[in-house]
Write a protein that holds these residues in place. Sequence first.
Motif, PDB file in Angstrom:
ATOM      1  N   SER A 109       0.838  -1.198   0.000  1.00 39.50           N
ATOM      2  CA  SER A 109       0.000   0.000   0.000  1.00 39.50           C
ATOM      3  C   SER A 109       0.877   1.253   0.000  1.00 39.50           C
ATOM      4  N   HIS A 110       0.228   2.396  -0.095  1.00 38.24           N
ATOM      5  CA  HIS A 110       0.939   3.674  -0.079  1.00 38.24           C
ATOM      6  C   HIS A 110       1.710   3.850   1.223  1.00 38.24           C
ATOM      7  N   SER A 111       1.126   3.360   2.322  1.00 40.16           N
ATOM      8  CA  SER A 111       1.797   3.459   3.621  1.00 40.16           C
ATOM      9  C   SER A 111       2.833   2.351   3.808  1.00 40.16           C
ATOM     10  N   HIS A 112       3.016   1.563   2.779  1.00 43.43           N
ATOM     11  CA  HIS A 112       4.006   0.477   2.739  1.00 43.43           C
ATOM     12  C   HIS A 112       3.631  -0.737   3.582  1.00 43.43           C
ATOM     13  N   ARG A 113       2.342  -0.873   3.923  1.00 44.41           N
ATOM     14  CA  ARG A 113       1.871  -2.104   4.567  1.00 44.41           C
ATOM     15  C   ARG A 113       1.891  -3.202   3.538  1.00 44.41           C
ATOM     16  N   ARG A 114       2.214  -4.407   3.973  1.00 41.05           N
ATOM     17  CA  ARG A 114       2.258  -5.534   3.040  1.00 41.05           C
ATOM     18  C   ARG A 114       1.226  -6.580   3.435  1.00 41.05           C
ATOM     19  N   THR A 115       0.434  -7.020   2.442  1.00 42.70           N
ATOM     20  CA  THR A 115      -0.486  -8.137   2.639  1.00 42.70           C
ATOM     21  C   THR A 115      -0.230  -9.132   1.523  1.00 42.70           C
ATOM     22  N   ARG A 116      -0.396 -10.402   1.820  1.00 41.24           N
ATOM     23  CA  ARG A 116      -0.088 -11.454   0.847  1.00 41.24           C
ATOM     24  C   ARG A 116      -1.097 -11.453  -0.289  1.00 41.24           C
ATOM     25  N   ARG A 117      -0.634 -11.772  -1.476  1.00 39.28           N
ATOM     26  CA  ARG A 117      -1.509 -11.889  -2.641  1.00 39.28           C
ATOM     27  C   ARG A 117      -1.029 -13.039  -3.504  1.00 39.28           C
ATOM     28  N   ARG A 118      -1.828 -13.353  -4.491  1.00 42.19           N
ATOM     29  CA  ARG A 118      -1.549 -14.505  -5.343  1.00 42.19           C
ATOM     30  C   ARG A 118      -1.612 -14.064  -6.802  1.00 42.19           C
ATOM     31  N   PHE A 119      -0.601 -14.413  -7.579  1.00 40.85           N
ATOM     32  CA  PHE A 119      -0.570 -14.128  -9.008  1.00 40.85           C
ATOM     33  C   PHE A 119      -1.005 -15.400  -9.727  1.00 40.85           C
ATOM     34  N   ASP A 120      -2.248 -15.412 -10.228  1.00 40.04           N
ATOM     35  CA  ASP A 120      -2.775 -16.608 -10.877  1.00 40.04           C
ATOM     36  C   ASP A 120      -2.282 -16.727 -12.318  1.00 40.04           C
ATOM     37  N   VAL A 121      -2.190 -17.951 -12.781  1.00 33.88           N
ATOM     38  CA  VAL A 121      -1.800 -18.258 -14.148  1.00 33.88           C
ATOM     39  C   VAL A 121      -3.044 -18.176 -15.028  1.00 33.88           C
ATOM     40  N   ASN A 122      -2.892 -17.697 -16.261  1.00 30.83           N
ATOM     41  CA  ASN A 122      -4.003 -17.563 -17.201  1.00 30.83           C
ATOM     42  C   ASN A 122      -4.312 -18.932 -17.812  1.00 30.83           C
ATOM     43  N   ILE A 123      -5.049 -19.771 -17.063  1.00 28.52           N
ATOM     44  CA  ILE A 123      -5.349 -21.142 -17.484  1.00 28.52           C
ATOM     45  C   ILE A 123      -6.612 -21.160 -18.344  1.00 28.52           C
ATOM     46  N   GLN A 124      -6.518 -21.859 -19.473  1.00 31.30           N
ATOM     47  CA  GLN A 124      -7.644 -22.022 -20.394  1.00 31.30           C
ATOM     48  C   GLN A 124      -7.868 -23.519 -20.618  1.00 31.30           C
ATOM     49  N   ARG A 125      -9.113 -23.898 -20.847  1.00 32.61           N
ATOM     50  CA  ARG A 125      -9.408 -25.265 -21.286  1.00 32.61           C
ATOM     51  C   ARG A 125      -9.448 -25.224 -22.799  1.00 32.61           C
ATOM     52  N   LYS A 126      -8.573 -25.976 -23.463  1.00 32.33           N
ATOM     53  CA  LYS A 126      -8.468 -25.909 -24.916  1.00 32.33           C
ATOM     54  C   LYS A 126      -8.548 -27.322 -25.469  1.00 32.33           C
ATOM     55  N   ARG A 127      -9.288 -27.455 -26.558  1.00 28.15           N
ATOM     56  CA  ARG A 127      -9.517 -28.764 -27.161  1.00 28.15           C
ATOM     57  C   ARG A 127      -8.725 -28.840 -28.459  1.00 28.15           C
ATOM     58  N   TYR A 128      -7.882 -29.859 -28.596  1.00 33.31           N
ATOM     59  CA  TYR A 128      -7.034 -30.043 -29.773  1.00 33.31           C
ATOM     60  C   TYR A 128      -7.338 -31.377 -30.436  1.00 33.31           C
ATOM     61  N   TRP A 129      -7.274 -31.401 -31.760  1.00 25.58           N
ATOM     62  CA  TRP A 129      -7.355 -32.653 -32.514  1.00 25.58           C
ATOM     63  C   TRP A 129      -5.952 -33.215 -32.621  1.00 25.58           C
ATOM     64  N   VAL A 130      -5.779 -34.469 -32.189  1.00 29.68           N
ATOM     65  CA  VAL A 130      -4.475 -35.128 -32.243  1.00 29.68           C
ATOM     66  C   VAL A 130      -4.576 -36.265 -33.255  1.00 29.68           C
ATOM     67  N   PRO A 131      -3.991 -36.094 -34.455  1.00 27.72           N
ATOM     68  CA  PRO A 131      -4.116 -37.115 -35.499  1.00 27.72           C
ATOM     69  C   PRO A 131      -3.547 -38.478 -35.102  1.00 27.72           C
ATOM     70  N   SER A 132      -2.435 -38.497 -34.354  1.00 28.45           N
ATOM     71  CA  SER A 132      -1.832 -39.782 -33.983  1.00 28.45           C
ATOM     72  C   SER A 132      -2.745 -40.590 -33.061  1.00 28.45           C
ATOM     73  N   LEU A 133      -3.518 -39.903 -32.213  1.00 25.86           N
ATOM     74  CA  LEU A 133      -4.452 -40.600 -31.320  1.00 25.86           C
ATOM     75  C   LEU A 133      -5.804 -40.819 -31.994  1.00 25.86           C
ATOM     76  N   GLY A 134      -6.088 -40.016 -33.029  1.00 21.70           N
ATOM     77  CA  GLY A 134      -7.355 -40.127 -33.731  1.00 21.70           C
ATOM     78  C   GLY A 134      -8.536 -39.608 -32.932  1.00 21.70           C
ATOM     79  N   ARG A 135      -8.275 -38.649 -32.033  1.00 21.52           N
ATOM     80  CA  ARG A 135      -9.346 -38.096 -31.211  1.00 21.52           C
ATOM     81  C   ARG A 135      -8.980 -36.692 -30.742  1.00 21.52           C
ATOM     82  N   HIS A 136      -9.970 -36.032 -30.149  1.00 26.55           N
ATOM     83  CA  HIS A 136      -9.730 -34.726 -29.550  1.00 26.55           C
ATOM     84  C   HIS A 136      -9.160 -34.922 -28.151  1.00 26.55           C
TER      85      HIS A 136
END
Length: 77
Positions: free
Chosen positions: A19-46
């Motif tokens: 903060s401006h007064s230099h107090r510190r509180t813990r925080r968390r930096f989250d990762v930008n996680i997405q659910r993504k679907r890919y076609w994999v030809p070697s497996l023959g499925r998504h």
Amino acid sequence: MSQVCQVTGARPAFGNNVSHSHRRTRRRFDVNIQRKRYWVPSLGRHLTLRVSARGIKTIDQRGIETVVAGLRARGEI
């Protein structure tokens, strides 16, 4: 749902709100996680992956086949 990228292994980071007064509180930096679907030809499925924005870029650069081979070697899928 776990906040871990299956491709890069990125996890949430932790730090402080200062903060401006230099107090510190813990925080968390989250990762930008997405659910993504890919076609994999070697497996023959998504395949639905939990990937970060950087993981999506990695798949675009290296290709889904290479990334899936790495995931299978690690035992993720």
